[in-house]
Design an enzyme around this catalytic site. Structure first.
Site, mmCIF file in Angstrom:
data_model
loop_
_atom_site.group_PDB
_atom_site.id
_atom_site.type_symbol
_atom_site.label_atom_id
_atom_site.label_comp_id
_atom_site.label_asym_id
_atom_site.label_seq_id
_atom_site.Cartn_x
_atom_site.Cartn_y
_atom_site.Cartn_z
ATOM 1 N N THR A 272 -23.362 31.144 66.527
ATOM 2 C CA THR A 272 -22.724 30.961 67.832
ATOM 3 C C THR A 272 -22.519 32.279 68.592
ATOM 4 O O THR A 272 -22.216 33.300 67.992
ATOM 5 C CB THR A 272 -21.330 30.332 67.626
ATOM 6 O OG1 THR A 272 -21.500 29.190 66.800
ATOM 7 C CG2 THR A 272 -20.689 29.929 68.929
ATOM 8 N N GLY A 311 -17.036 33.126 60.599
ATOM 9 C CA GLY A 311 -16.206 33.113 59.403
ATOM 10 C C GLY A 311 -16.739 34.103 58.384
ATOM 11 O O GLY A 311 -17.950 34.249 58.236
ATOM 12 N N ARG A 443 12.089 6.540 52.142
ATOM 13 C CA ARG A 443 13.032 6.757 53.217
ATOM 14 C C ARG A 443 13.540 5.434 53.796
ATOM 15 O O ARG A 443 12.755 4.534 54.103
ATOM 16 C CB ARG A 443 12.318 7.538 54.317
ATOM 17 C CG ARG A 443 13.029 7.637 55.616
ATOM 18 C CD ARG A 443 13.869 8.865 55.664
ATOM 19 N NE ARG A 443 14.526 8.976 56.962
ATOM 20 C CZ ARG A 443 15.394 9.932 57.231
ATOM 21 N NH1 ARG A 443 15.688 10.843 56.323
ATOM 22 N NH2 ARG A 443 15.968 9.997 58.415
ATOM 23 N N THR A 548 -14.602 20.718 66.651
ATOM 24 C CA THR A 548 -15.372 21.668 67.449
ATOM 25 C C THR A 548 -16.487 22.356 66.660
ATOM 26 O O THR A 548 -17.596 22.472 67.151
ATOM 27 C CB THR A 548 -14.427 22.753 68.031
ATOM 28 O OG1 THR A 548 -13.467 22.101 68.866
ATOM 29 C CG2 THR A 548 -15.190 23.781 68.841
ATOM 30 N N GLU A 550 -19.304 23.351 63.608
ATOM 31 C CA GLU A 550 -20.475 22.617 63.111
ATOM 32 C C GLU A 550 -20.926 21.580 64.145
ATOM 33 O O GLU A 550 -21.387 20.502 63.798
ATOM 34 C CB GLU A 550 -20.173 21.920 61.777
ATOM 35 C CG GLU A 550 -19.917 22.857 60.620
ATOM 36 C CD GLU A 550 -21.186 23.327 59.913
ATOM 37 O OE1 GLU A 550 -22.232 22.695 60.082
ATOM 38 O OE2 GLU A 550 -21.109 24.353 59.210
ATOM 39 N N ASP A 552 -19.816 20.700 68.467
ATOM 40 C CA ASP A 552 -18.736 20.078 69.231
ATOM 41 C C ASP A 552 -18.923 18.559 69.259
ATOM 42 O O ASP A 552 -20.030 18.067 69.503
ATOM 43 C CB ASP A 552 -18.749 20.639 70.652
ATOM 44 C CG ASP A 552 -17.703 19.983 71.525
ATOM 45 O OD1 ASP A 552 -16.545 20.412 71.467
ATOM 46 O OD2 ASP A 552 -18.050 19.011 72.239
#
Lengths: 754, 754
Positions: A272, A311, A443, A548, A550, A552
């Site tokens: 990208t 990344g 709960r 988004t 891999e 959009d």
């Protein structure tokens, strides 16, 4: 002993009749069940039978005064309703007869009605004004057995991996400082690499077992430890390692693959660019071959043409860089080249600039960064040359002559990553559902002024409707993604383009589903869900970006839709529009199923629960949308509107088609799967989950089905009611249904689940 | 000069006819516009007029060959389309005539068509194959003028406050460490207090201006600086100070209010308990009056009965504690008592335990904590005694004898807070929209192979549809919340229960809207939206909890629905169910509007854009749901189902009613407002925004309207098309529409907007 004005024959049916008439869902098939049971009940006299039949007439229902009398009879018996009994309503009936008549026969026909109608204590425990011995969840099904069905052939891999997750290194904690967090995650990734998980999808020669399917399953389970771990792991072994494995040749494998699997070489995947998010073909980075030096020179031309959001950018030694390959002055299109980033001392090499992307909404354990290249030269061998090569003589060569086809073949290698991202999203959704449901089974909230104990959150219809359809969908998507990975890995099908289109759409609908589900879970846990310690907040931050990266989601859905339109034969790109349009000509003549008014008003349970109806409805939508889209595009073209603009004009329509197609695909994959489940009990459960998912999905597009006349107003309402009813039928099993996700107990750290 | 086969009379109309026929929306009223213009066009011969009329026949539209010839005529002219011209299409026509005929008359009738049909360059700039001189946004409207309309009478307060936000102390930065972040936010709050903003809503005698409405506006604008700041500010001055102001009496005001406004006294609002989230009446903390010592003893009985999630808990000196007040052994219900927490050295006082809630998904600048009290004694005077007091003689006294009514009167003082939370959510949505839209007006993506420049993101129909309706809704909700605060502050209406019900519903739909919008904006900005530096990520984390605090949205919608059901006369609680049911009897006889088949198939633009249609549709849904709900509940009761269970059975139905009512209320409030806008230009714009919001809202419930037969399939489709069309009509103005939110430039720090 008090007396009752009813005979014991009648009396035993009274709790059933009261439940049936206080509900709104008495349809023909349900009346049939009761009628047949009464017919077969030898304990009844003809008179009693006739009396009972009169109370089954929907045209002339029993009077309210009768109903109230039934209720008084039940309450006055002082019998307790014990939810944990195998047939609680039948037992209650028996005890009521006992109380009034001192005879206690167990009636098999009542048991039959109880089973057939799927009546659950939570449907009626409020109705009788008797003391209720509550059970928050049923153990009718076994979580282990269901988990085993889901794991399929991957049981060993998954079980071992879940065991690995118990290692102290995976203990979850709050991380606020990105540097420390990245360090922790890197150590976790290295730990997994040491155990052999990094190389798992690689061939045996490079330390792996070639088990891409198991890899995907493991990837999902990693979400139970931490989202950053999943993504960092995926970048190192799936994207970087995967690019070497799939775009490179033996020389690259020998030199890098084993090292990558062991994390001896850390790498990133630089595709990208800042200025060209989803438009990979339009990237600006160049890789110019210099024949004189036999080198490829990587260069970032403009300030905004840097690699973005990469990344592993801060911790890597090397990058797979996608760039326009220029050989002998000619642009041969996008290719991938291995480019060293840093030396052994972890200093950046000359010409390489890296900038930290900084803090993000989530995934702060992943080191994302921007990368610029200033005339960085690498040897010719660094070109990942499986689909395109520079020969010794300095000329370009590829077996795939069509540059578009070459580009999309290379991109096709990303599909595995898309399946993994969808699975990670699914893992996040499962985790959030397990937390929210465990909380809702503990709960208590508000109460009736009469009752001492507040109701469990999970007993509220709004709460059931909020969480149960998502649980059902988790099952459907699990099975679908498993199947997709199987098809992707199937060597007997070398052309993966159909799988690519399918995965594009599924990744979109599933990551959106994951985000919506996690959000519902957050809200369903109230303020507690907002605290990091309860894990949902992190899941929300981490999974968000799955919509988004891999690919959009919007872009992917358009891709899926174009795939459908071109009957999977076009090349998904603007250059292929004319091919798309040619094929449309064929589809336009496709005959659509005529809608039959009896069909569109059929509201019987048997019909609404029939997978044939669901499949037909989902398929009808895909086909109808394909047809109308094709017609609209053809008309535009005929008026002289350029094809690019024609597709732009129908863009929102294309999105709808992409979703419709993906919905159809997911459901039909799931239904095929359920048919192979061997034991009846679990098969029935899976089919019920499928029904809930299908009706919920159809309901999401109800306005479209109504517009088309495919369903009428009454049927639409009946579907809504069935969705609510199914949620309530699944209520007793909801605890087991999330336990079956197999989330290791040591990962379930959220205090609200304790 | 080339020649054209068309006469100049005809030629000037050709670009218009091409645009009209390449669109799908040629309805009767649109044909009328064109026909009338042609009729009024004196430049036309009868022959030309007749020719043009034949091309307006929808039953026999011009042939595709004719359309293609028109297109060629336009493209071959080599005329440029200049988007920035006042009447771009009319100018284009004129220039084409110029080119072919060397005569260049400007035709007022063409201008008239251009205005009346709302044709925008982005509708047709792709069609002609001519060079386009682009303009990313239009300056037809003035952002300042629109902002002024929105600010109304609060202009001075708002403008001053926005100026204050330019102070360096409000500079946004990434905060990861909660201690430092809390310190920063506390300093910001103190700074605002010094400027007099803290006390703003208090009476003049206590340092304020009594301007609660201005306070709410400011509260919204604070979101442009930081979400934690808004909430911390609201806790200190709105909840803590507000409880003193509204539940206390003069002695409390004199002693504490001025100090609170100046942050000389920091306080918190301790209502919620861990075990009893939304069930305030069921809280367990006790406040037992001890006559011997003349003290009230505050006590937390069980481990899970602690005060939970209390904002300002770590930094406060005092708390307003809600507890069951026990006087002379009798529980008088929930009351509020001022309880000191810490001494001057900021050490906890004996018996008080506070625990940090730790990190959260967002709002980490707010110090939330848990508080336990172990027999903490405070003077009798600390009871906030406006609605219930302990007299000198030690007996309890209240003017409101009914304990339910007393409880709900006290709770009613929270309504102001709910409006503020909704406004803060709205502020977050506006901020995210402004960022996403500014980005979409810069960012380019993909392209046609022919065009050199990629399209702007904002030019994609999917992108328009994703963001534009939310912009319209921001206007509607802005006006609605302003009006609600005005009603809440209106002293001539002392009974605030109607406003309470209305605000309960509006807070829910608006905070959900805010979350959905922020999520859309995040995804619309792709990976960039995920980076903290671009602000949307923080907004997402901060605004998320708005759906839960100050009343859980689901619970609030049920409250709103019960309010509607009881014709605003019940007391919103289970004890009041019988009262609710009595009133239902009246509504059941309410006559519903009969649906007329002509009405349900009316698809004309004039009808679909008419506020009367929108109001009728929204009102119809509320009334119809009220009626069917009432009938269902009545039937259950008649069958002997207890009322608590009857309401449980219709819970999902109640949610739908709560939403429907709120939608109706928001739209009708907005429409009333627009009628008072003086200049036509802006009034028309506001009404167009209202129309988009209304059609989008109706479309969200299209399946219900179709089920009811209120709209037919054709109308439903027409509404969908109109929504898309309106988004595209507003495209040129979208930049101005977000600039009008008045977000100070120095707050717009996101790099993607630069």
């Amino acid at each position: 002993m008090q007396d009752s004005t009813y005979s014991s024959e009648i009396l035993q049916y009274i709790p059933f009749f009261y439940v049936i008439w206080s509900d709104d869902l008495l349809t023909a098939s349900e009346i049939d069940v009761v009628q047949n049971a009464i017919d077969a009940d030898n304990s009844l006299s003809e008179k009693s039978r006739a009396q009972l039949f009169t109370w089954l007439n929907t045209n002339n229902p029993p009077a309210n005064s009768e109903l109230k009398k039934w209720k008084r009879t039940i309450s006055n018996s002082s019998v307790k309703l014990v939810e944990s009994e195998t047939y609680p309503l039948t037992s209650l009936s028996q005890k009521i007869v006992c109380h009034y008549k001192e005879e206690c026969p167990f009636n098999d026909q009542l048991k039959h009605i109880e089973i057939q109608l799927g009546i659950q204590p939570n449907h009626y425990n409020h109705l009788f004004d008797v003391e209720v011995v509550h059970k928050s969840t049923s153990d009718f099904y076994s979580a282990d057995a269901i988990d085993t069905i889901l794991k399929g052939k991957h049981s060993t891999v998954v079980d071992n991996f879940r065991k690995t997750l118990t290692e102290p290194i995976f203990k979850w904690e709050v991380h606020r400082d990105k540097e420390k967090f990245r360090e922790t995650v890197l150590n976790q990734v290295k730990f997994l690499a040491k155990k052999g998980y990094g190389a798992m999808a690689y061939p045996e020669a490079y330390g792996g077992t070639g088990d891409m399917e198991g890899y995907a399953y493991m990837f999902e389970n990693m979400m139970f430890a931490d989202g950053s771990l999943s993504i960092k792991f995926g970048v190192q072994f799936g994207l970087f390692g995967g690019s070497i494995q799939k775009l490179g040749t033996k020389k690259h494998h020998d030199q890098y693959l084993t090292k990558t699997g062991k994390t001896e070489l850390l790498g990133c995947f630089a595709m990208t660019e800042t200025g060209h998010g989803s438009n990979v073909r339009g990237i600006k980075t160049t890789a110019t071959y210099n024949k004189a030096t036999d080198e490829i020179v990587i260069h970032t031309p403009g300030k905004n043409d840097n690699k973005e959001y990469i990344g592993n950018a801060l911790q890597s030694k090397m990058a797979t860089v996608f760039a326009q390959l220029i050989v002998e002055g000619k642009n041969e299109g996008v290719h991938a080249i291995l480019v060293p980033l840093r030396n052994k001392e972890h200093e950046l090499l000359p010409g390489v600039t890296v900038e930290d992307n900084g803090y993000k909404l989530g995934l702060n354990g992943v080191d994302n960064g921007k990368i610029w290249f200033d005339q960085v030269a690498v040897p010719r061998e660094n070109l990942l040359n499986k689909y395109g090569d520079i020969k010794e003589d300095g000329s370009y060569y590829s077996e795939i002559k069509n540059p578009n086809k070459r580009f999309f073949t290379m991109l096709g290698t990303l599909v595995g990553g898309r399946i993994c991202v969808a699975r990670a999203g699914l893992g996040g959704a499962k985790f959030a559902l397990a937390i929210a449901i465990k909380h809702a089974l503990k709960r208590r909230q508000f109460n009736d002024s009469v009752k001492i104990q507040e109701d469990l959150l999970m007993d509220y219809p709004t709460h059931q409707l909020r969480l149960t359809p998502s649980v059902a969908s988790a099952y459907v998507y699990h099975v679908t993604l498993d199947k997709m990975m199987q098809l992707y890995c199937d060597p007997s099908e070398p052309d993966k383009r159909k799988v690519e289109t399918q995965v594009a759409g599924l990744k979109s609908i599933i990551t959106w589903y994951a985000n919506d589900t996690i959000q519902e879970c957050r809200e369903a846990c109230g303020g507690k869900g907002y605290l990091l310690e309860n894990r949902i907040a992190d899941l929300k931050g981490d999974v968000d970006i799955f919509t988004t990266f891999e690919g959009d989601n919007t872009v992917l859905l358009l891709l899926a839709a174009k795939g459908v339109l071109s009957d999977f034969k076009s090349e998904f790109n603007s250059a292929g529009f004319s091919a798309v349009l040619k094929i449309l000509g064929m589809q336009i003549n496709d005959k659509l199923t005529t809608i039959n008014p009896i069909y569109s008003n059929k509201v019987d349970k048997d019909h609404l629960y029939n997978p044939k109806f669901h499949k037909h409805a989902l398929e009808y939508r895909t086909r109808r949308l394909t047809y109308t889209l094709a017609m609209r595009i053809r008309d535009y073209i005929k008026q002289g509107v350029p094809s690019y603009q024609a597709f732009l004009k129908v863009q929102t329509h294309l999105l709808a088609l992409g979703k419709a197609y993906s919905n159809e695909l997911a459901y039909s994959t799931f239904i095929d799967f359920t048919q192979d489940i061997e034991d009846d009990k679990n098969r029935t459960l899976f089919q019920k989950l499928g029904t809930l998912h299908a009706l919920y999905t159809i309901r999401q597009d109800a306005e479209w089905y109504l517009e088309q006349g495919y369903i009428g107003g009454t049927k639409s309402k009946a579907i809504r009611q069935r969705v609510e009813r199914l949620c309530s039928e699944l209520r007793p099993h909801i605890g087991v249904l999330v336990d079956s996700f197999g989330i290791p107990e040591h990962c379930m750290t959220a205090p609200i689940t304790q």
